[in-house]
Enzyme design. Structure first.
Site, PDB file in Angstrom:
ATOM      1  N   PHE A  30       0.973  -1.215   0.031  1.00 25.15           N
ATOM      2  CA  PHE A  30      -0.031   0.119  -0.063  1.00 25.15           C
ATOM      3  C   PHE A  30       0.890   1.180  -0.194  1.00 25.15           C
ATOM      4  O   PHE A  30       1.432   1.619   1.054  1.00 25.15           O
ATOM      5  CB  PHE A  30      -1.053   0.041   0.864  1.00 25.15           C
ATOM      6  CG  PHE A  30      -1.841   1.150   1.140  1.00 25.15           C
ATOM      7  CD1 PHE A  30      -3.178   1.187   0.461  1.00 25.15           C
ATOM      8  CD2 PHE A  30      -1.675   2.610   1.826  1.00 25.15           C
ATOM      9  CE1 PHE A  30      -4.005   2.268  -0.007  1.00 25.15           C
ATOM     10  CE2 PHE A  30      -2.230   3.495   1.401  1.00 25.15           C
ATOM     11  CZ  PHE A  30      -3.571   3.549   0.710  1.00 25.15           C
ATOM     12  N   ASP A  39       9.144   2.790   2.404  1.00 23.84           N
ATOM     13  CA  ASP A  39       7.815   3.618   2.608  1.00 23.84           C
ATOM     14  C   ASP A  39       7.519   3.649   4.201  1.00 23.84           C
ATOM     15  O   ASP A  39       7.027   2.458   4.520  1.00 23.84           O
ATOM     16  CB  ASP A  39       6.576   3.070   1.857  1.00 23.84           C
ATOM     17  CG  ASP A  39       5.454   3.892   2.147  1.00 23.84           C
ATOM     18  OD1 ASP A  39       5.400   4.471   2.988  1.00 23.84           O
ATOM     19  OD2 ASP A  39       4.543   3.701   1.484  1.00 23.84           O
ATOM     20  N   LYS A  97       2.146  11.020   7.385  1.00 19.16           N
ATOM     21  CA  LYS A  97       1.269  10.902   8.390  1.00 19.16           C
ATOM     22  C   LYS A  97       1.396  11.653   9.906  1.00 19.16           C
ATOM     23  O   LYS A  97       1.412  12.982  10.086  1.00 19.16           O
ATOM     24  CB  LYS A  97       0.959   9.558   8.692  1.00 19.16           C
ATOM     25  CG  LYS A  97       0.249   8.958   7.446  1.00 19.16           C
ATOM     26  CD  LYS A  97      -0.406   7.376   7.772  1.00 19.16           C
ATOM     27  CE  LYS A  97      -1.576   7.149   6.718  1.00 19.16           C
ATOM     28  NZ  LYS A  97      -1.064   6.021   5.871  1.00 19.16           N
TER      29      LYS A  97
HETATM   30  C1  LIG Z   1      -1.093   5.967   4.314  1.00 22.64           C
HETATM   31  C2  LIG Z   1       0.013   5.587   3.538  1.00 22.64           C
HETATM   32  C3  LIG Z   1       0.264   6.083   2.400  1.00 22.64           C
HETATM   33  C4  LIG Z   1      -0.540   7.230   1.695  1.00 22.64           C
HETATM   34  O1  LIG Z   1      -0.776   8.368   2.449  1.00 22.64           O
HETATM   35  P1  LIG Z   1      -1.587   9.373   2.116  1.00 22.64           P
HETATM   36  O2  LIG Z   1      -1.181  10.883   3.065  1.00 22.64           O
HETATM   37  O3  LIG Z   1      -2.945   8.823   2.685  1.00 22.64           O
HETATM   38  O4  LIG Z   1      -1.443   9.827   0.719  1.00 22.64           O
HETATM   39  C5  LIG Z   1       1.564   5.709   1.658  1.00 22.64           C
HETATM   40  N1  LIG Z   1       2.105   4.448   2.269  1.00 22.64           N
HETATM   41  C6  LIG Z   1       1.660   3.809   3.313  1.00 22.64           C
HETATM   42  C7  LIG Z   1       2.822   2.893   3.840  1.00 22.64           C
HETATM   43  C8  LIG Z   1       0.728   4.480   3.941  1.00 22.64           C
HETATM   44  O5  LIG Z   1       0.326   3.827   5.151  1.00 22.64           O
END
Ligand SMILES: *Cc1c(COP(=O)(O)O)cnc(C)c1O
Length: 399
Positions: free
Chosen positions: A140, A225, A254
């Site tokens: 994701f 990520d 985040k």
């Molecule tokens: C939430 C998330 C994203 C995307 O972040 P947004 O601010 O919603 O665009 C990308 N990678 C990971 C692992 C995430 O948990």
């Protein structure tokens, strides 16, 4: 207006791309949130780990108010007095050479994709238009068209074609699969240290160490990520520290703002981000003074108030206590720090009904995929609060 009135308004005017639990929140403090009827809940999702510092942390509130009254946005056409300090504090804390500020997580991911492709062409010498990026099954990384194009979740892709080419998908947790997939045109491997949205999937110990070795040997960029796993969530500042590795590029977002404001960043060694020349990439709000001031304080409180250590200690305790529950429904408890997944047996009939039962007892959780309850409270959670949460889990899951 009551709960049903607010829900009716959303149903009447809103796009229906979410199916939230039917609780309408109006106030938050620390690990607690309150709904419009005055009921109190423990937040065990933390906005997908964006609120690691706890709701409405007073020091972040204060900085946000002060900065908002002073200067909010200049665009990068001009300089502002917060950006340089944000760069310095962020790079010193994470041992990075260079940082690129963006807003959403997906925007940081897109920025990384652009950076590693350009690095592949300009530095590595990959023929123009041929760059490949390797990603993992069940990844994701966000919701843009390019990003969902390399998702393996059918619903995230359905109806959004055509997609961006240039991505190759391998199994998660399998370092040999990476070694086998690399070609002379491969520029990067992008991976989550723990797959959060996939259901809190923890790879075998040493996976990232093996991956780091392969990426170095084959001259491709390792991109982690850490948008969900970073900033204390797993009991380390970055989850890659559990394996003692440093990626070439790391994306955070985040909790970078403590949940106040969309702030993300790409952290890099100089070589990769160094490919960007003025005008190559940008974002109107990226690096704005309000975001920088808020992010600076969000990082300060995370470190100074011991939240990272607290995540490690409370997370170990939480998992140990969950494993003691003699529940007929629980198949496995897994995670690191305060990123915990409780996987239920398929016969339990899905995690959603347990989340609804927990809500009735004052605990807000969200199922991830069908059979996993993710538990990810703010990192400020205290032992007595955790004990109360565990009582509610025991009552709902039986134990
Ligand atoms: C939430 C998330 C994203 C995307 O972040 P947004 O601010 O919603 O665009 C990308 N990678 C990971 C692992 C995430 O948990």
């Amino acid at each position: 207006m009551n709960t049903q009135d607010y829900i009716a308004l959303e149903a009447k005017y809103g796009a229906t791309n979410y199916k939230p639990l039917d609780v309408v929140l109006t106030r938050g403090q620390g690990v607690w949130v309150w709904d419009v009827e005055g009921n109190r809940y423990m937040d065990c999702l933390s906005a997908y780990s964006a609120v690691n510092q706890g709701h409405c942390h007073p020091r972040i509130v204060q900085v946000m108010q002060e900065q908002a009254a002073r200067l909010t946005l200049t665009s990068r056409a001009f300089r502002n007095d917060q950006l340089g300090l944000f760069y310095q504090e962020l790079c010193e804390l994470t041992h990075s050479h260079t940082a690129l500020p963006m807003n959403s997580g997906a925007e940081a991911v897109e920025s990384c994709i652009k950076a590693v492709r350009k690095w592949g062409y300009k530095v590595k010498g990959v023929p123009d238009g041929q760059a490949e990026i390797i990603v993992c099954e069940n990844n994701f990384h966000g919701r843009t068209v390019t990003i969902v194009g390399f998702s393996t979740e059918p619903q995230y892709r359905d109806g959004y074609a055509p997609f961006t080419p240039g991505f190759k998908i391998i199994p998660f947790g399998d370092a040999q699969a990476l070694a086998d997939a690399i070609t002379p045109n491969t520029v990067a491997f992008m991976v989550e240290p723990i797959q959060g949205e996939a259901g809190v999937i923890v790879p075998p110990a040493g996976y990232l160490r093996d991956v780091r070795r392969i990426c170095t040997a084959r001259d491709i960029a390792l991109v982690t990520d850490e948008i969900q796993t970073g900033l204390g969530r797993t009991g380390k500042l970055l989850a890659e520290e559990h394996d003692g590795v440093e990626a070439d590029l790391t994306m955070i977002g985040k909790a970078l703002s403590g949940g106040f404001y969309p702030v993300s960043a790409v952290l890099s060694n100089k070589e990769v981000l160094g490919v960007f020349q003025p005008g190559d990439h940008g974002s109107t709000f990226g690096g704005n003074p309000l975001a920088c001031a808020v992010a600076r304080m969000a990082l300060h409180v995370l470190v100074e108030e011991g939240m990272i250590e607290n995540a490690a200690v409370q997370g170990d305790y939480l998992m140990a206590e969950l494993r003691k529950l003699r529940s007929p429904f629980i198949k496995e408890v897994r995670g690191k720090g305060l990123l915990v997944g409780v996987e239920l047996h398929p016969e339990a009939g899905g995690a959603r009904r347990f989340c609804e039962a927990l809500m009735a007892r004052g605990v807000l959780c969200k199922e991830t995929h069908e059979h996993v309850i993710r538990i990810a409270p703010p990192l400020v959670i205290a032992r007595d609060e955790l004990d109360w949460m565990l009582e509610q889990f025991a009552a709902v899951l039986g134990g």
